[in-house]
Design an enzyme around this catalytic site. Sequence first.
Site, PDB file in Angstrom:
ATOM      1  CE1 TYR A  61      38.130 -28.400  90.260  1.00  0.00           C
ATOM      2  CE2 TYR A  61      37.046 -29.028  88.219  1.00  0.00           C
ATOM      3  CZ  TYR A  61      37.954 -29.295  89.223  1.00  0.00           C
ATOM      4  OH  TYR A  61      38.685 -30.452  89.179  1.00  0.00           O
ATOM      5  CD  GLU A 107      41.626 -29.771  90.866  1.00  0.00           C
ATOM      6  OE1 GLU A 107      42.530 -29.832  91.717  1.00  0.00           O
ATOM      7  OE2 GLU A 107      40.552 -30.404  90.978  1.00  0.00           O
TER       8      GLU A 107
END
Length: 399
Positions: A119, A207
């Site tokens: 991530y 993101e």
Amino acid sequence: MNIHEYQAKQLLAKFGAPISAGFPAFTAEEAEAAAKQLPGPVYVVKSQIHAGGRGKGRFNGLGADAKGGVRVVKSVEEVKTNAAEMLGRVLVTHQTGDAGKQVNRLYIEAGAPIAKEYYLSLLVDRAVGRIAFVVSTEGGMDIEEVAEHTPEKIHTISIDPASGFMPHHGRGIAAALKLEGDLAKQAAKIAQQLYTAFKTTDAALLEVNPLVETTDGKLIVLDAKMGFDGNALFRHPDIMELRDLSEEDAMEIEASKYDLAYVKLDGNIGCMVNGAGLAMATMDIIKLNGAEPANFLDVGGGATKEKVTAAFKIILNDPAVEGILVNIFGGIMRCDIIAEGIVAAAREVNLSVPLVVRLEGTNVELGKQILADSGLPIVSADNLGDAAKKIVAQVKKAA
Ligand code: ADP
Ligand code: MG
């Protein structure tokens, strides 16, 4: 303003970030043609909506065992049949709410051989006034869940704007991802590319979940979500072109035409207020009186008749609205002018729900007189508390 995954990837690729080959498709035929241009044998058919959680999402009208909004398939033929099934259907994910979002476009992408998912995101950390990286070895899943159950696995690295992105930031990010050797070098380079993309485009959020490591040792941006600072969009006409109005609330688009700041909410009391702070206070006091606001609406300093009329129409377009509270401070604009605007607007839209008006400021007595003389069923209030009590009571009475 948000953009689609494929648009974000195309943009990031311009800054050198590694992505898989892929093409957008609006029809099943386009999806088939796109797949034919990819090497195979694995293809991914990805729903393009402005919401995450697509992989685990469910399509309305398909059985519970049907595949979600991101489908890995093994042939061009399967790309076509899956595309046909997905296009035009409503996809419900944990980010869309129950109403879901209709899938109008797809992204057909080469399947990546995934070894591990990470991530990585960038955001503006307002508390420290810096762009910050948030990274975790736990990619692919919901970052909110990682934050709740294993917060120690999330690392934040903020960048001092005076120095900009430095090599040590890249090394720090790679270390937080527990990467070594060549993979660490790749991670540092990608972090630098994403930082430059973020800063250059005046992004508000970027993101990448997941950033993947492939079985042959390459890092790839496999999912990308990007949003931009609306106040800076005038500097980026190329990004403005990526806006997809079908992803936005129709009334919010209408409001932006009149320079009204409008956000639809779930309650039944419509609010028309001038000034964002006063709008927040008005919403709070409605809640304090046991009801829920139907919207946030700031008509701005110059509450002209045109703006007030447009605002009434937008509020009344929401079928949930059962009453309206107008709370306006006449500072820049005098209360009598505002009252005239309210009366004219109420007549023009044939107001059918209770209306409570609280005016304060210059010429307030004259303003109240105009409301009283209008012959319209407008209830005047003396202060914020009184206004909230009155509108809540009116709505309860009408129900
Ligand atoms: P969302 O986050 O909206 O569910 P993603 O793009 O992250 O959508 O896709 C969900 C999952 O599907 C990823 O975590 C990854 O495991 C898999 N996936 C997505 N794109 C590809 C691809 N090109 N090749 C292989 N697997 C993929
Ligand atoms: Mg994702």
